[in-house]
Design a protein around this motif. Structure first.
Motif, PDB file in Angstrom:
ATOM      1  N   TRP A 149       0.831  -1.218   0.000  1.00 36.77           N
ATOM      2  CA  TRP A 149       0.000   0.000   0.000  1.00 36.77           C
ATOM      3  C   TRP A 149       0.860   1.260   0.000  1.00 36.77           C
ATOM      4  CZ3 TRP A 149      -0.497   4.102   3.376  1.00 36.77           C
ATOM      5  CH2 TRP A 149      -1.651   4.880   3.262  1.00 36.77           C
ATOM      6  N   GLU A 179      -2.850  -4.834  -3.832  1.00 42.17           N
ATOM      7  CA  GLU A 179      -2.653  -3.879  -2.728  1.00 42.17           C
ATOM      8  C   GLU A 179      -1.952  -2.602  -3.190  1.00 42.17           C
ATOM      9  OE1 GLU A 179      -2.562  -7.504   0.536  1.00 42.17           O
ATOM     10  OE2 GLU A 179      -0.701  -6.441   0.069  1.00 42.17           O
ATOM     11  N   LYS A 182      -4.674  -0.671  -4.745  1.00 46.04           N
ATOM     12  CA  LYS A 182      -5.536  -0.097  -3.694  1.00 46.04           C
ATOM     13  C   LYS A 182      -4.876   1.165  -3.117  1.00 46.04           C
ATOM     14  CE  LYS A 182      -8.345  -0.360   0.144  1.00 46.04           C
ATOM     15  NZ  LYS A 182      -8.515   1.057   0.420  1.00 46.04           N
ATOM     16  N   ASP A 186      -6.397   4.898  -3.351  1.00 49.74           N
ATOM     17  CA  ASP A 186      -6.647   5.711  -2.129  1.00 49.74           C
ATOM     18  C   ASP A 186      -6.026   7.100  -2.282  1.00 49.74           C
ATOM     19  OD1 ASP A 186      -7.919   3.566  -0.994  1.00 49.74           O
ATOM     20  OD2 ASP A 186      -6.387   3.156   0.539  1.00 49.74           O
TER      21      ASP A 186
END
Ligand code: BEZ
Length: 390
Positions: A149, A179, A182, A186
């Protein structure tokens, strides 16, 4: 002849140090299990991690915490289906004291489970699977690298700041890719952007053509990619060969261009990526690390080498606090969390979940270097969702 109090104090200290060294020697070597890929698309990454780890050990006279080191090795082939069997070779057959590995998130998830089940010390020098320092977090598990992330999020923030409004993402269909995407989503959507489509292909497939055609037809403002190792080399070359660099800028987690630039050549020039390391960090720590690595291995280090080096630093912190005594497990695990790691990437701390809290640099490819052009996210901590360690 009577001695001064200062002399007596020094003599006592020297005696203690000798006693400690003898005691540590008497316990024999620490058994370090290296589970890394030696074959496949991530092979070079595994070599760099091992080189980095061993460089730190060599710089410390072949010892960590006063104990010599004995290595045990398994080629995990970046194959999750063989991971449990492979890690058990190190834990059950070789009886290692500490596990170091690996590159691939799917394999590392199996390592983390085995480390938890057997209460084996485990330092992860790359694989970013969020769960390892999320729901699976444990006192005996620490990472010297990142969560998937972290660089994805930082790149998303930077892409939104550059004014891109729409993005497509492309990656391998496994934990690391999902991830990283993601994280990018974000950061990008927080900055006002919109991810319009996620494209995936199975790991370690490199048949990108159909997906590149889709990007060309949808024309987003920017493409975000997570690939690494041999696959990253091919992707960056294919993206340029398809003529896409001129119409849809390509950005990525920094693995896209780390350890790959000699092979990517012209196709990578000018690419922007985000990562917790940059080749040109002009600090005494990074300069001396790069010099020592180049002398030892006749090649330049990359982020994977840094993470291997820092894994050894973290282990050294734990063992030194326990004076080399593996039975002092709580002392070791606490010290491995408390350490401020004096890394070539810059100093970093470790979160209660066991993951680095670190600056993520925005980098631009120049020649065969990833050069920092700023900090995309300062002292970025992973959210560590699902970890209850404080
Ligand atoms: C991963 O599987 O977590 C990974 C592999 C290569 C580079 C970065 C992350």
């Amino acid at each position: 002849m009577s001695r001064s109090p200062r002399y007596q104090l020094l003599a006592a200290a020297a005696l203690c140090a000798t006693a400690f060294a003898v005691q540590a020697q008497d316990k024999g070597p620490i058994k370090v299990g290296l589970m890394l890929p030696a074959t496949g698309t991530y092979a070079a990454l595994g070599t760099a991690i091992e080189n980095g780890f061993k460089l730190y050990v060599q710089e410390h006279g072949g010892k960590l915490g006063g104990r010599s080191i004995e290595y045990f090795k398994v080629d995990d082939e970046s194959d999750p289906s063989k991971a449990t069997e492979n890690v058990n070779k190190l834990i059950k057959r070789d009886n290692v004291d500490v596990l170091i590995g690996t590159v691939h998130s799917g394999v590392a998830l199996a390592m983390a489970k085995a480390a938890k089940d057997n209460n084996t010390l485990y330092i992860n020098p790359n694989a970013g699977a969020d769960a390892i320092t999320g729901p699976m977090c444990a006192p005996n598990i620490v990472r010297s690298s990142f969560t998937n992330w972290q660089p994805g999020y930082a790149m998303g923030v930077a892409a939104a700041q550059k004014g891109y409004k729409t993005a497509m993402t492309i990656t391998w269909n496994y934990a690391a890719g999902a991830e990283a995407v993601k994280g990018f989503t974000d950061g990008f959507e927080k900055g006002g952007g919109k991810v319009v489509k996620d494209l995936k292909l199975p790991f370690p497939n490199v048949e990108f053509q159909a997906l590149l055609t889709e990007i060309a037809s949808q024309k987003p403002d920017v493409t975000f990619a997570f690939f690494a190792g041999g696959g990253a080399v091919k992707f960056v070359k294919d993206y340029a060969a398809a003529g896409l660099r001129k119409t849809v800028p390509l950005v990525g987690s920094g693995f896209l261009t780390d350890g790959t630039l000699e092979a990517q050549g012209e196709a990578a020039q000018g690419l922007l990526t985000a990562l917790h390391y940059a080749d040109n960090l002009d600090t005494p720590r990074n300069n001396s690390f790069r010099k020592a690595y180049a002398v030892a291995y006749k090649m330049n280090p990359d982020v994977y080498a840094v993470q291997g080096y820092d894994a050894a630093q973290i282990l050294n912190a734990g063992l030194t606090a326990a004076k080399g005594d593996l039975a002092k497990r709580d002392v070791i695990t606490a010290a491995m969390r408390k350490v401020v790691v004096d890394s070539p990437r810059g100093k970093f701390t470790i979160s209660p979940a066991g993951n680095p809290v670190q600056d993520i640099y925005l980098r631009e490819v120049k020649g065969t270097e990833n050069d920092t052009i700023g900090v995309a996210a300062k002292a970025l901590a992973d959210p560590a969702r699902g970890c209850n360690l404080k």
